[in-house]
Design a protein around this motif. Structure first.
Motif, short mmCIF file in Angstrom:
data_model
loop_
_atom_site.label_atom_id
_atom_site.label_comp_id
_atom_site.label_asym_id
_atom_site.label_seq_id
_atom_site.Cartn_x
_atom_site.Cartn_y
_atom_site.Cartn_z
N GLU A 80 0.77 -1.22 0.04
CA GLU A 80 0.05 0.20 0.03
C GLU A 80 0.82 1.19 0.05
O GLU A 80 0.59 2.14 -0.59
CB GLU A 80 -1.07 -0.07 1.05
CG GLU A 80 -2.16 -0.93 1.10
CD GLU A 80 -2.71 -1.16 2.50
OE1 GLU A 80 -2.44 -0.29 3.34
OE2 GLU A 80 -3.86 -2.03 2.45
N ARG A 81 2.10 1.15 0.65
CA ARG A 81 2.78 2.48 0.73
C ARG A 81 3.92 2.57 -0.32
O ARG A 81 4.57 3.45 -0.44
CB ARG A 81 3.48 2.37 2.11
CG ARG A 81 2.85 2.46 3.29
CD ARG A 81 3.57 2.32 4.65
NE ARG A 81 2.59 2.46 5.94
CZ ARG A 81 2.87 2.54 6.92
NH1 ARG A 81 4.27 1.92 7.27
NH2 ARG A 81 2.07 2.46 8.18
N GLY A 82 3.91 1.51 -1.36
CA GLY A 82 4.93 1.57 -2.36
C GLY A 82 6.30 1.23 -1.98
O GLY A 82 7.13 1.20 -2.81
N PHE A 83 6.57 0.41 -0.76
CA PHE A 83 7.88 -0.15 -0.42
C PHE A 83 8.10 -1.20 -1.26
O PHE A 83 9.23 -1.59 -1.54
CB PHE A 83 8.00 -0.39 0.96
CG PHE A 83 7.54 0.77 1.86
CD1 PHE A 83 7.45 2.25 1.43
CD2 PHE A 83 7.33 0.60 3.27
CE1 PHE A 83 7.36 3.20 2.47
CE2 PHE A 83 7.21 1.91 4.17
CZ PHE A 83 7.22 2.87 3.56
N LEU A 84 7.07 -1.96 -1.36
CA LEU A 84 7.18 -3.39 -2.18
C LEU A 84 6.49 -2.88 -3.70
O LEU A 84 5.38 -2.33 -3.69
CB LEU A 84 6.66 -4.39 -1.71
CG LEU A 84 7.29 -5.15 -0.54
CD1 LEU A 84 6.67 -5.97 0.12
CD2 LEU A 84 8.75 -5.30 -0.74
N ILE A 85 6.91 -3.52 -4.77
CA ILE A 85 6.38 -3.51 -5.94
C ILE A 85 5.93 -4.95 -6.61
O ILE A 85 6.99 -5.68 -6.39
CB ILE A 85 7.11 -2.50 -7.02
CG1 ILE A 85 8.32 -2.84 -7.24
CG2 ILE A 85 6.82 -1.18 -6.26
CD1 ILE A 85 9.19 -1.91 -8.13
N PRO A 86 5.07 -5.38 -7.52
CA PRO A 86 4.94 -6.27 -8.02
C PRO A 86 6.16 -6.66 -9.19
O PRO A 86 6.52 -5.54 -9.90
CB PRO A 86 3.90 -6.37 -8.85
CG PRO A 86 3.07 -5.10 -8.31
CD PRO A 86 3.86 -4.32 -7.73
N ALA A 87 7.04 -7.47 -9.04
CA ALA A 87 7.93 -7.64 -9.82
C ALA A 87 7.36 -8.54 -11.29
O ALA A 87 6.44 -9.06 -11.30
CB ALA A 87 8.81 -8.93 -9.21
N GLY A 88 8.07 -8.02 -12.45
CA GLY A 88 7.61 -8.69 -13.54
C GLY A 88 6.43 -7.75 -14.28
O GLY A 88 6.04 -7.96 -15.43
#
Length: 406
Positions: A80-88
């Motif tokens: 939600e905070r954009g710290f993780l992003i979907p890979a690929g």
């Protein structure tokens, strides 16, 4: 969150320990720093090279006692905070956190579009340098500069935008008949790939403080990954300058005392001690170190000649290292008075002919004018030279320019 999908840590994520001992994180210049539990660090590290939540949880449970529900909640917050992003899925909106405030706000972009000096200066440079080139724009906003590039005859344009305003950009490209020539990639440029790299990169990530939008880290990354060898940035060079200015008293000491004497009647209390303390305090010096002037005419009295603090070519190696070195430069006084601050401004050079400036000597732009208070006022006379100390400070992945008496 999909337990089997792969996620990675955003390259734009910045972490810092606050003076209060809190772990803070921020992934976009349009977001505010967010507190993080220290327990979240091992979770974040598990995604460092790109993994699925199931793989990360399995690995963490070998060392830590972690419940699945708590882990799922922590990963959900990071997404939600954009710290993780979907890979690929880089360059698409799927699963991405898109800020709606800051540069995601339509009102922010309305302010920039009203600045015709800014927009038309970019337009002239784009018309000169983009024909026949593959072009990328970092932080395209509403897409106007990418549209200029397509209309100028760019072979291909890739527009990169990390906020909710990207939805408007997509509609702008379609409305202007350029959807077939402009590819929109949604995300922070540091999480986006280009194949092949661009011949030319357009950027307008300059702030009132020229570095406050992560200008240098973004361009260093873009030069390494997104720009062809020998390619060009537009603008490609930045000068940071200042002028010494005299104190401006919006409210004189007499006015302050008159106001303070009225407090007794307003609040029904004896303000005698406060009034006496105000009388003893002398000239007023309050407010932040930086004040932004948004008037149509720069009305501070200028006491010095122009002082160039920094001159950066974005195409050079070692840009961050060079910019990070503090400098001491002389401010040459041309008129007597009480030197109270400096008007900080930049010149962004597109080529030898075209530049954009926030100088007090030209009409005001949407950036306004930045007046920095000095740590102390100094009585000066024409012919004096005062050493100024200048440098770039880093906080939570953002940079700010610092200038004061040496």
């Amino acid at each position: 969150m999909d337990w089997s999908s792969s996620y990675a840590v955003s390259r734009s994520l910045a972490l810092e320990i606050s003076p209060a001992g809190k772990l803070l994180g921020v992934g976009s210049i349009s977001d505010r720093p967010q507190e993080m539990d220290l327990d979240a660090l091992p979770v974040l590290l598990g995604f460092a090279s790109g993994s699925s939540p199931r793989e990360v949880l399995t690995e963490l449970q070998k060392t830590w006692e972690i419940e699945e529900a708590g882990f799922e909640a922590a990963v959900g917050v990071m997404l939600e905070r954009g710290f993780l992003i979907p890979a690929g899925l880089e360059g698409t909106q799927e699963g991405l956190h898109l800020p709606a405030e800051g540069f995601g706000s339509i009102f922010t972009h309305h302010s920039m579009l009203r600045d015709t000096l800014r927009v038309l200066t970019y337009s002239r440079a784009i018309e000169r340098h983009c024909p026949g080139k593959t072009v990328a724009e970092i932080g395209c906003g509403t897409g106007i500069l990418s549209l200029f590039a397509a209309k100028a005859g760019a072979r291909k344009v890739v527009a990169i935008e990390e906020s909710r305003i990207s939805e408007v950009a997509a509609e702008m490209f379609a409305a202007n008949g350029c959807s077939d020539r402009i590819e929109l990639k949604v995300g922070n440029s540091r999480n986006v790939e280009l194949d092949p790299p661009a011949d030319l990169i357009i950027h307008e990530i300059l702030g009132v403080d020229p570095f406050e939008e992560s200008l240098l880290p973004v361009l260093v990354d873009a030069r390494r990954r997104l720009l062809k060898p020998g390619g060009r940035f537009l603008p490609g060079r930045l000068e940071v300058c200042c002028l010494g200015v005299e104190r401006e008293e919006h409210r004189t000491p007499g006015r302050l005392l008159q106001e303070a004497r009225e407090f007794a009647g307003i609040y029904g209390l004896d303000f005698g001690p406060f009034v006496r303390a105000l009388e003893a305090a002398g000239p007023r010096r309050d407010g932040p170190a930086r004040m932004i002037e948004m008037r149509n005419v720069f009305d501070r009295r200028i006491l010095s000649g122009e002082c160039r603090l920094l001159d950066l070519d974005f195409h050079e190696d070692g840009l961050l290292e060079r910019a990070g070195q503090p400098v001491t430069v002389p401010l040459r006084i041309t008129a007597g008075g009480l030197l109270d601050g400096v008007a900080l401004f930049f010149r962004a050079w597109f080529d030898e002919e075209t530049f954009l400036t926030t100088s007090p000597m030209v009409p005001v732009t949407h950036w306004g004018w930045s007046v920095r208070r000095l740590s102390r006022p100094v009585r000066v006379e024409a012919g004096d030279e005062l050493p100024l100390s200048a440098g770039i400070d880093n906080q939570l992945g953002r940079q700010t320019f610092r200038v004061d008496l040496a």
